[in-house]
Design an enzyme around this catalytic site. Sequence first.
Site, PDB file in Angstrom:
ATOM      1  N   ASP A  31       0.876  -1.161   0.000  1.00 45.14           N
ATOM      2  CA  ASP A  31       0.000   0.000   0.000  1.00 45.14           C
ATOM      3  C   ASP A  31       0.921   1.221   0.000  1.00 45.14           C
ATOM      4  OD1 ASP A  31      -2.353   1.643   0.450  1.00 45.14           O
ATOM      5  OD2 ASP A  31      -1.665   1.818   2.524  1.00 45.14           O
ATOM      6  N   ASP A  79      -1.593  -0.703   5.975  1.00 44.53           N
ATOM      7  CA  ASP A  79      -1.849  -0.205   7.333  1.00 44.53           C
ATOM      8  C   ASP A  79      -3.283   0.233   7.571  1.00 44.53           C
ATOM      9  OD1 ASP A  79      -1.444   3.287   7.531  1.00 44.53           O
ATOM     10  OD2 ASP A  79      -1.599   2.159   5.682  1.00 44.53           O
ATOM     11  N   ASP A 121      -7.205  -1.865   3.850  1.00 43.26           N
ATOM     12  CA  ASP A 121      -6.244  -2.888   3.448  1.00 43.26           C
ATOM     13  C   ASP A 121      -6.545  -4.250   4.055  1.00 43.26           C
ATOM     14  OD1 ASP A 121      -4.734  -1.017   1.993  1.00 43.26           O
ATOM     15  OD2 ASP A 121      -3.653  -0.397   3.783  1.00 43.26           O
TER      16      ASP A 121
END
Length: 314
Positions: free
Chosen positions: A13, A209, A213
Amino acid sequence: MDILAKVGTVVFDKTGTLTHGQFAVEAVHPDTCSEHQLLHLAAHVEHFSTHPIGAALRDAFPEEATDGCRISDVEEIAGQGIVAQVEGQKIAVGNTRLMDTVGAAWHDCHHVGTIIHIAIDGTYAGHIVINDKIKEDSQEAITQLKALGVERTVMLTGDRQEVAEHVATQLQLDEYHAGLLPADKVAYMNNIANSQQSKANGHTLFAGDGINDAPVLARADVGIAMGGLGSDAAIEAADVVVMDDRPSKIALAIRIARRTLAIARQNVCFAIGVKVAVLILAAVGIATMWLAVFADVGVTVLAVLNAMRALRIK
């Protein structure tokens, strides 16, 4: 650990993982109101948000906490933004998808950064440019992963194409995909995990995080969450948690897994090899009782001592 040792593709991410996730307002571009009013409305809509972008907007307008404006009917739309009533006006704060949803005629802007669009009662009011910084540790993480033989590094983000391209170029990532909703990330993760390249290289790891996600972390062969600023949902869905949010710890986790498994294989081969050798010697009448004791107790002690090497990681 066995899967972690065989990772060949690492997917990241962006916000909060490769970047600090500590946004700051860089510029305010109003269309139908003043800069002060635009920040005022954006900060109030983001009053209840835990997203780093919301924190940046509130920090840019500290009066938001004390001016007594009434906020109601707050609705967060995943992957788009937030809509709320502020002093009787319907304010939408988010990306271009949200502007399309509320029917606001937004216009494109050429800024490197995250663009937050604002609409008042369905009329486009302007945009705010917010920037995030790449973590100092991120480049080291990519370098270390390449040194470990990871063949493919990918970034998935909901941010704009220009921002994603800037970060991917800076970090020399192999691939990136921008403008993704949470469901899109899962779909891309499925494609990456099922691709022939990933299957040939090994297992797939995802590092993230945010609450968005969590589904991707659960889908990956190995999920790693950034535990410092990460959401509870992401931490719970992950297999590994990095408590100091340093992406280079991903490479460390892979090294620990590989070293631990290597030591375990050494112990298995040593124990079986010694026992087979003693059995052969016993069959021809050479083995003594003390040799048998060594094959049992002695090998166990040596295996334990060898296993303690796993505690020392460079």
